[in-house]
Design a protein around this motif. Structure first.
Motif, PDB file in Angstrom:
ATOM      1  N   LEU A   4      -2.993  -7.370  -3.349  1.00 27.80           N
ATOM      2  CA  LEU A   4      -3.136  -6.118  -2.622  1.00 27.80           C
ATOM      3  C   LEU A   4      -4.411  -6.162  -1.790  1.00 27.80           C
ATOM      4  O   LEU A   4      -5.465  -6.546  -2.297  1.00 27.80           O
ATOM      5  CB  LEU A   4      -3.203  -4.946  -3.598  1.00 27.80           C
ATOM      6  CG  LEU A   4      -2.042  -4.811  -4.585  1.00 27.80           C
ATOM      7  CD1 LEU A   4      -2.328  -3.696  -5.590  1.00 27.80           C
ATOM      8  CD2 LEU A   4      -0.741  -4.554  -3.864  1.00 27.80           C
ATOM      9  N   VAL A   5      -4.292  -5.753  -0.540  1.00 25.31           N
ATOM     10  CA  VAL A   5      -5.447  -5.739   0.350  1.00 25.31           C
ATOM     11  C   VAL A   5      -5.534  -4.380   1.031  1.00 25.31           C
ATOM     12  O   VAL A   5      -4.642  -4.005   1.800  1.00 25.31           O
ATOM     13  CB  VAL A   5      -5.362  -6.849   1.412  1.00 25.31           C
ATOM     14  CG1 VAL A   5      -6.579  -6.787   2.327  1.00 25.31           C
ATOM     15  CG2 VAL A   5      -5.253  -8.217   0.744  1.00 25.31           C
ATOM     16  N   GLU A   6      -6.623  -3.657   0.731  1.00 24.46           N
ATOM     17  CA  GLU A   6      -6.830  -2.339   1.329  1.00 24.46           C
ATOM     18  C   GLU A   6      -7.583  -2.450   2.649  1.00 24.46           C
ATOM     19  O   GLU A   6      -8.357  -3.388   2.853  1.00 24.46           O
ATOM     20  CB  GLU A   6      -7.633  -1.425   0.393  1.00 24.46           C
ATOM     21  CG  GLU A   6      -7.014  -1.170  -0.956  1.00 24.46           C
ATOM     22  CD  GLU A   6      -7.634  -2.040  -2.027  1.00 24.46           C
ATOM     23  OE1 GLU A   6      -7.630  -1.635  -3.201  1.00 24.46           O
ATOM     24  OE2 GLU A   6      -8.121  -3.133  -1.688  1.00 24.46           O
ATOM     25  N   SER A   7      -7.368  -1.474   3.502  1.00 28.93           N
ATOM     26  CA  SER A   7      -8.112  -1.371   4.756  1.00 28.93           C
ATOM     27  C   SER A   7      -8.113   0.082   5.186  1.00 28.93           C
ATOM     28  O   SER A   7      -7.370   0.908   4.647  1.00 28.93           O
ATOM     29  CB  SER A   7      -7.484  -2.253   5.830  1.00 28.93           C
ATOM     30  OG  SER A   7      -6.161  -1.848   6.108  1.00 28.93           O
ATOM     31  N   ARG A  27       8.073 -10.175  -2.990  1.00 29.68           N
ATOM     32  CA  ARG A  27       9.389  -9.857  -2.443  1.00 29.68           C
ATOM     33  C   ARG A  27       9.996  -8.612  -3.066  1.00 29.68           C
ATOM     34  O   ARG A  27      11.008  -8.128  -2.593  1.00 29.68           O
ATOM     35  CB  ARG A  27      10.322 -11.047  -2.662  1.00 29.68           C
ATOM     36  CG  ARG A  27       9.918 -12.286  -1.881  1.00 29.68           C
ATOM     37  CD  ARG A  27      10.809 -13.463  -2.246  1.00 29.68           C
ATOM     38  NE  ARG A  27      10.581 -13.884  -3.615  1.00 29.68           N
ATOM     39  CZ  ARG A  27      11.276 -14.834  -4.221  1.00 29.68           C
ATOM     40  NH1 ARG A  27      12.272 -15.423  -3.598  1.00 29.68           N
ATOM     41  NH2 ARG A  27      10.993 -15.174  -5.468  1.00 29.68           N
ATOM     42  N   THR A  28       9.410  -8.107  -4.142  1.00 29.55           N
ATOM     43  CA  THR A  28       9.997  -6.963  -4.837  1.00 29.55           C
ATOM     44  C   THR A  28       9.139  -5.722  -4.689  1.00 29.55           C
ATOM     45  O   THR A  28       9.148  -4.849  -5.554  1.00 29.55           O
ATOM     46  CB  THR A  28      10.187  -7.288  -6.317  1.00 29.55           C
ATOM     47  OG1 THR A  28       8.915  -7.636  -6.892  1.00 29.55           O
ATOM     48  CG2 THR A  28      11.174  -8.418  -6.504  1.00 29.55           C
ATOM     49  N   PHE A  29       8.412  -5.639  -3.592  1.00 32.68           N
ATOM     50  CA  PHE A  29       7.491  -4.521  -3.376  1.00 32.68           C
ATOM     51  C   PHE A  29       8.195  -3.185  -3.523  1.00 32.68           C
ATOM     52  O   PHE A  29       7.635  -2.250  -4.092  1.00 32.68           O
ATOM     53  CB  PHE A  29       6.872  -4.648  -1.987  1.00 32.68           C
ATOM     54  CG  PHE A  29       6.053  -3.448  -1.580  1.00 32.68           C
ATOM     55  CD1 PHE A  29       6.570  -2.497  -0.714  1.00 32.68           C
ATOM     56  CD2 PHE A  29       4.774  -3.282  -2.064  1.00 32.68           C
ATOM     57  CE1 PHE A  29       5.827  -1.400  -0.334  1.00 32.68           C
ATOM     58  CE2 PHE A  29       4.010  -2.179  -1.690  1.00 32.68           C
ATOM     59  CZ  PHE A  29       4.542  -1.245  -0.825  1.00 32.68           C
ATOM     60  N   SER A  69       2.314   7.547   1.075  1.00 33.04           N
ATOM     61  CA  SER A  69       3.602   7.148   1.629  1.00 33.04           C
ATOM     62  C   SER A  69       3.690   5.633   1.579  1.00 33.04           C
ATOM     63  O   SER A  69       2.699   4.945   1.322  1.00 33.04           O
ATOM     64  CB  SER A  69       3.762   7.657   3.066  1.00 33.04           C
ATOM     65  OG  SER A  69       2.772   7.098   3.907  1.00 33.04           O
ATOM     66  N   ARG A  70       4.881   5.120   1.822  1.00 30.62           N
ATOM     67  CA  ARG A  70       5.050   3.673   1.800  1.00 30.62           C
ATOM     68  C   ARG A  70       6.074   3.258   2.840  1.00 30.62           C
ATOM     69  O   ARG A  70       6.980   4.026   3.180  1.00 30.62           O
ATOM     70  CB  ARG A  70       5.472   3.192   0.412  1.00 30.62           C
ATOM     71  CG  ARG A  70       6.829   3.661  -0.058  1.00 30.62           C
ATOM     72  CD  ARG A  70       7.028   3.399  -1.548  1.00 30.62           C
ATOM     73  NE  ARG A  70       6.978   1.982  -1.882  1.00 30.62           N
ATOM     74  CZ  ARG A  70       6.826   1.511  -3.123  1.00 30.62           C
ATOM     75  NH1 ARG A  70       6.684   2.364  -4.133  1.00 30.62           N
ATOM     76  NH2 ARG A  70       6.809   0.219  -3.347  1.00 30.62           N
ATOM     77  N   ASP A  71       5.901   2.055   3.334  1.00 26.56           N
ATOM     78  CA  ASP A  71       6.855   1.446   4.255  1.00 26.56           C
ATOM     79  C   ASP A  71       7.276   0.127   3.613  1.00 26.56           C
ATOM     80  O   ASP A  71       6.544  -0.865   3.677  1.00 26.56           O
ATOM     81  CB  ASP A  71       6.194   1.212   5.614  1.00 26.56           C
ATOM     82  CG  ASP A  71       7.157   0.682   6.662  1.00 26.56           C
ATOM     83  OD1 ASP A  71       8.181   0.083   6.279  1.00 26.56           O
ATOM     84  OD2 ASP A  71       6.878   0.836   7.848  1.00 26.56           O
ATOM     85  N   ASN A  72       8.437   0.133   2.995  1.00 28.99           N
ATOM     86  CA  ASN A  72       8.878  -1.057   2.261  1.00 28.99           C
ATOM     87  C   ASN A  72       9.155  -2.232   3.189  1.00 28.99           C
ATOM     88  O   ASN A  72       9.015  -3.395   2.794  1.00 28.99           O
ATOM     89  CB  ASN A  72      10.105  -0.740   1.424  1.00 28.99           C
ATOM     90  CG  ASN A  72       9.781   0.180   0.255  1.00 28.99           C
ATOM     91  OD1 ASN A  72       8.658   0.177  -0.253  1.00 28.99           O
ATOM     92  ND2 ASN A  72      10.751   0.979  -0.150  1.00 28.99           N
ATOM     93  N   ALA A  73       9.522  -1.961   4.418  1.00 26.34           N
ATOM     94  CA  ALA A  73       9.765  -3.043   5.376  1.00 26.34           C
ATOM     95  C   ALA A  73       8.471  -3.785   5.709  1.00 26.34           C
ATOM     96  O   ALA A  73       8.497  -4.968   6.049  1.00 26.34           O
ATOM     97  CB  ALA A  73      10.390  -2.492   6.643  1.00 26.34           C
ATOM     98  N   ASN A  75       5.870  -3.757   3.445  1.00 30.40           N
ATOM     99  CA  ASN A  75       5.158  -3.989   2.173  1.00 30.40           C
ATOM    100  C   ASN A  75       3.798  -3.295   2.169  1.00 30.40           C
ATOM    101  O   ASN A  75       2.790  -3.873   1.747  1.00 30.40           O
ATOM    102  CB  ASN A  75       4.974  -5.490   1.911  1.00 30.40           C
ATOM    103  CG  ASN A  75       6.199  -6.136   1.285  1.00 30.40           C
ATOM    104  OD1 ASN A  75       7.289  -5.578   1.341  1.00 30.40           O
ATOM    105  ND2 ASN A  75       6.025  -7.297   0.704  1.00 30.40           N
ATOM    106  N   THR A  76       3.772  -2.075   2.615  1.00 25.92           N
ATOM    107  CA  THR A  76       2.512  -1.361   2.775  1.00 25.92           C
ATOM    108  C   THR A  76       2.626   0.053   2.221  1.00 25.92           C
ATOM    109  O   THR A  76       3.653   0.722   2.398  1.00 25.92           O
ATOM    110  CB  THR A  76       2.098  -1.309   4.254  1.00 25.92           C
ATOM    111  OG1 THR A  76       1.953  -2.645   4.746  1.00 25.92           O
ATOM    112  CG2 THR A  76       0.766  -0.591   4.417  1.00 25.92           C
ATOM    113  N   VAL A  77       1.569   0.480   1.556  1.00 27.24           N
ATOM    114  CA  VAL A  77       1.456   1.857   1.096  1.00 27.24           C
ATOM    115  C   VAL A  77       0.242   2.467   1.793  1.00 27.24           C
ATOM    116  O   VAL A  77      -0.749   1.785   2.058  1.00 27.24           O
ATOM    117  CB  VAL A  77       1.336   1.927  -0.444  1.00 27.24           C
ATOM    118  CG1 VAL A  77       0.071   1.252  -0.932  1.00 27.24           C
ATOM    119  CG2 VAL A  77       1.400   3.362  -0.926  1.00 27.24           C
TER     120      VAL A  77
END
Length: 125
Positions: A4-7, A27-29, A69-73, A75-77
């Motif tokens: 995991l990498v925050e920004s 791959r299972t995010f 929120s999250r964007d599974n496409a 792999n980001t929350v």
């Protein structure tokens, strides 16, 4: 293994907004519960928000001001933070928990398996 990498952290004036991002490997995010915590100097790590599928859970201290929120496409929350206050100053951490057969949005840091390195948010008065 999940990395995991925050920004998105930085310095903002009180009343301002920031959006934090957490990019995850794996791959299972989409099946992971994801959460945001924060930790101020001398204080314990504090739960802020969690999300799994479309379910969310928020700490009372940020409800109505912060949105997860999250964007599974991608792999980001995300953590959208509005109406920031000086007491929101802290290091903010993204966390992930896998292997869940049902929605579990724990508020406990010990329940999460993977952690990012953190991003600093400083709110000036």
């Amino acid at each position: 293994q999940v990395q995991l990498v925050e920004s998105g952290g930085g310095l903002v004036q009180a009343g301002g907004s920031l959006r934090l991002s957490c990019a995850a490997s794996g791959r299972t995010f989409s099946s992971y519960a994801m959460a945001w915590f924060r930790q101020a100097p001398g204080k314990e790590r504090e739960f802020l928000a969690a999300i799994m599928w479309s379910a969310t859970n928020y700490a009372d201290s940020v409800k109505g001001r912060f949105t997860i929120s999250r964007d599974n496409a991608k792999n980001t929350v995300y953590l959208q933070m509005n109406s920031l206050k000086p007491e929101d100053t802290a290091a903010y951490y993204c966390a992930a928990r896998g292997g869940l057969a049902r929605v579990v949005l724990s508020t406990l840091a010990r329940d999460y398996d993977y952690w990012g390195q953190g991003t600093q948010v400083t709110v000036s008065s």
